[in-house]
Scaffold this motif. Sequence first.
Motif, mmCIF file in Angstrom:
data_model
loop_
_atom_site.group_PDB
_atom_site.id
_atom_site.type_symbol
_atom_site.label_atom_id
_atom_site.label_comp_id
_atom_site.label_asym_id
_atom_site.label_seq_id
_atom_site.Cartn_x
_atom_site.Cartn_y
_atom_site.Cartn_z
ATOM 1 N N SER A 1 63.257 126.776 34.103
ATOM 2 C CA SER A 1 64.533 126.868 33.375
ATOM 3 C C SER A 1 64.703 125.725 32.375
ATOM 4 O O SER A 1 65.557 125.780 31.509
ATOM 5 N N TYR A 2 63.887 124.677 32.495
ATOM 6 C CA TYR A 2 63.941 123.578 31.518
ATOM 7 C C TYR A 2 63.009 123.823 30.326
ATOM 8 O O TYR A 2 62.830 122.938 29.497
ATOM 9 N N GLY A 3 62.369 124.993 30.293
ATOM 10 C CA GLY A 3 61.524 125.322 29.141
ATOM 11 C C GLY A 3 60.039 125.093 29.371
ATOM 12 O O GLY A 3 59.249 125.153 28.424
ATOM 13 N N LEU A 4 59.647 124.852 30.611
ATOM 14 C CA LEU A 4 58.221 124.655 30.898
ATOM 15 C C LEU A 4 57.493 126.000 30.870
ATOM 16 O O LEU A 4 58.075 127.032 31.209
ATOM 17 N N GLN A 5 56.204 125.935 30.538
ATOM 18 C CA GLN A 5 55.410 127.169 30.515
ATOM 19 C C GLN A 5 54.916 127.533 31.921
ATOM 20 O O GLN A 5 54.724 128.702 32.216
ATOM 21 N N ALA A 6 54.675 126.517 32.743
ATOM 22 C CA ALA A 6 54.134 126.783 34.091
ATOM 23 C C ALA A 6 54.233 125.520 34.929
ATOM 24 O O ALA A 6 54.501 124.434 34.398
ATOM 25 N N VAL A 7 54.003 125.676 36.230
ATOM 26 C CA VAL A 7 54.030 124.522 37.135
ATOM 27 C C VAL A 7 52.704 124.432 37.893
ATOM 28 O O VAL A 7 52.056 125.449 38.156
ATOM 29 N N GLY A 8 52.335 123.206 38.278
ATOM 30 C CA GLY A 8 51.087 122.991 39.008
ATOM 31 C C GLY A 8 51.345 122.804 40.493
ATOM 32 O O GLY A 8 52.372 122.267 40.894
ATOM 33 N N LEU A 9 50.380 123.249 41.294
ATOM 34 C CA LEU A 9 50.487 123.148 42.751
ATOM 35 C C LEU A 9 49.418 122.208 43.280
ATOM 36 O O LEU A 9 48.229 122.484 43.145
ATOM 37 N N GLY A 10 49.845 121.092 43.875
ATOM 38 C CA GLY A 10 48.906 120.167 44.497
ATOM 39 C C GLY A 10 48.824 120.416 45.992
ATOM 40 O O GLY A 10 47.915 121.091 46.482
ATOM 41 N N ARG A 11 49.829 119.925 46.728
ATOM 42 C CA ARG A 11 49.759 120.030 48.190
ATOM 43 C C ARG A 11 49.873 121.470 48.687
ATOM 44 O O ARG A 11 49.377 121.781 49.771
ATOM 45 N N VAL A 12 50.514 122.348 47.916
ATOM 46 C CA VAL A 12 50.542 123.764 48.338
ATOM 47 C C VAL A 12 49.115 124.331 48.341
ATOM 48 O O VAL A 12 48.746 125.108 49.229
ATOM 49 N N THR A 13 48.315 123.905 47.380
ATOM 50 C CA THR A 13 46.912 124.335 47.365
ATOM 51 C C THR A 13 46.200 123.814 48.614
ATOM 52 O O THR A 13 45.470 124.554 49.288
ATOM 53 N N ALA A 14 46.439 122.538 48.933
ATOM 54 C CA ALA A 14 45.802 121.957 50.128
ATOM 55 C C ALA A 14 46.268 122.680 51.393
ATOM 56 O O ALA A 14 45.478 122.923 52.312
ATOM 57 N N ALA A 15 47.559 123.050 51.424
ATOM 58 C CA ALA A 15 48.093 123.756 52.592
ATOM 59 C C ALA A 15 47.369 125.090 52.779
ATOM 60 O O ALA A 15 46.916 125.417 53.888
ATOM 61 N N GLY A 16 47.258 125.852 51.712
ATOM 62 C CA GLY A 16 46.643 127.181 51.805
ATOM 63 C C GLY A 16 45.169 127.101 52.151
ATOM 64 O O GLY A 16 44.698 127.751 53.094
ATOM 65 N N ILE A 17 44.437 126.271 51.419
ATOM 66 C CA ILE A 17 42.991 126.144 51.660
ATOM 67 C C ILE A 17 42.732 125.594 53.068
ATOM 68 O O ILE A 17 41.870 126.084 53.796
ATOM 69 N N GLY A 18 43.508 124.581 53.445
ATOM 70 C CA GLY A 18 43.291 123.942 54.749
ATOM 71 C C GLY A 18 43.681 124.843 55.901
ATOM 72 O O GLY A 18 43.126 124.762 56.991
ATOM 73 N N ALA A 19 44.646 125.725 55.670
ATOM 74 C CA ALA A 19 45.069 126.641 56.732
ATOM 75 C C ALA A 19 44.050 127.752 56.940
ATOM 76 O O ALA A 19 43.896 128.247 58.060
#
Length: 418
Positions: A344-362
């Motif tokens: 909503s602030y005009g960004l094109q996209a967001v990056g995932l750091g720990r969510v990636t680690a959560a998914g891969i590690g799980a």
Amino acid sequence: MTNREQQLADALTTEDLWRLMRRRVPPVVSEYFRGGADAETTLRGNVRAFQQSMTTAYGALSFDKLDMQTTMVGHDLAVPWYIAPVGSLRMLWPMADAVASQVAGEFGTVMTQSTLSGTPVEAVTAASQGDCWFQLYLCGGRETALRGIERAQKAGFTALVMTIDTGVSGLRALHAKMKPMQAVAPFGGLNPIDKVKLAIDKVKLAPQMLPRLSWLRDFYGDGGAMEFVNVVDERGRPMPYADIGTQLAASAVTWDDLTWIKDAWGDDKPLIVKGVHCADDARKAADHGAAGVIWSNHGGRQQDRVPPVLHIVANEMPQVKDLPLDFMMDGGIRNGTDILIALSYGLQAVGLGRVTAAGIGAGGHAGLTRAFQILQSDLDRAMRLVGVQTVAEIHERGAEIRRESELKGDGHLPPIVF
Ligand SMILES: Cc1cc2nc3c(=O)[nH]c(=O)nc-3n(C[C@H](O)[C@H](O)[C@H](O)COP(=O)(O)O)c2cc1C
């Protein structure tokens, strides 16, 4: 269905996946992925800032279809998030960076591979049906970096992400106290007394390793402690695994370096500058030929007490409207409403750091797929309930759909799981 498949299917939030990751992976490893710098004020702040942000909701609306597509530095993405660079991902799962790029490609988005990775760059691009970005640290100096850039180009990476917030490494004290390097250190070359000391350090890890034999089997089946296979010296030898502090201290970058890095990378594929906190640095990035900027405080792992990234975005985005840049952010994204608020602030996209680690590690491929499914259904619900159909509409109506909380304190907020 195996037990793990059932657990992943039962996970309804990224926090559920984080808990599964922490159950499967020994603390000496998972703490590397969790930790932040110093007192972790910024790490918590990144998450709290999202928890404290609110939206409105328009009623009596029904949409047949939503469109989550976005465009970022010339890349079309099917969803408005991408995988942020996370070093040593392969500690969590065999060939984890390639697994992550495969999942990103399947969801129509991009994986960013860290320089500090144990997976060959060629395997990462080969695994994805989409685009991959390469994140550069200058470990090993200029000649090593130039070899890395050339190799990333040959492997087919379509953007270079230059991280600028690691002049020295932040102090992640809890992990340092766990002595992670002793866990992977070899006995060769040590005198008998040091051998005994190292053996004692390793034996102390037994209580956390024994309940996690599946991780041990996967880790040693994948070759054990990794080398940084994409950081090679002039004789082609990869950099041995070393602690991240040493790596980052040896990789400080300056704006002058950006000039030769941009020259080496060329003009046909975009350069993105990551780790920007203020409009001044965004302007410098544009002056040095960047096509995109990532607002980021490195997930609270570098300078503690810098503001939450969401606050940086809110303050700085109005000041950079004139710059020819695409903007992204990472830090604290845990669910679909977080993504909606960030966009909503005009960004094109967001990056995932720990969510990636959560998914891969799980659960490797299945775990990261589950993380992306959760975000997709989260964002779908949030867009329908708020009443927006496209990312462009989130941009246009950003100020109108955001709300300030009038509740004081944080007693009403959920606990921070990660
Ligand atoms: C374990 C870990 C390792 C990271 N390694 C890198 C890295 O190698 N290069 C980099 O530019 N950023 C790195 N980051 C920062 C991430 O790219 C990103 O900025 C941060 O994780 C975003 O915050 P989040 O974890 O709350 O999503 C790392 C972050 C974590 C948690």
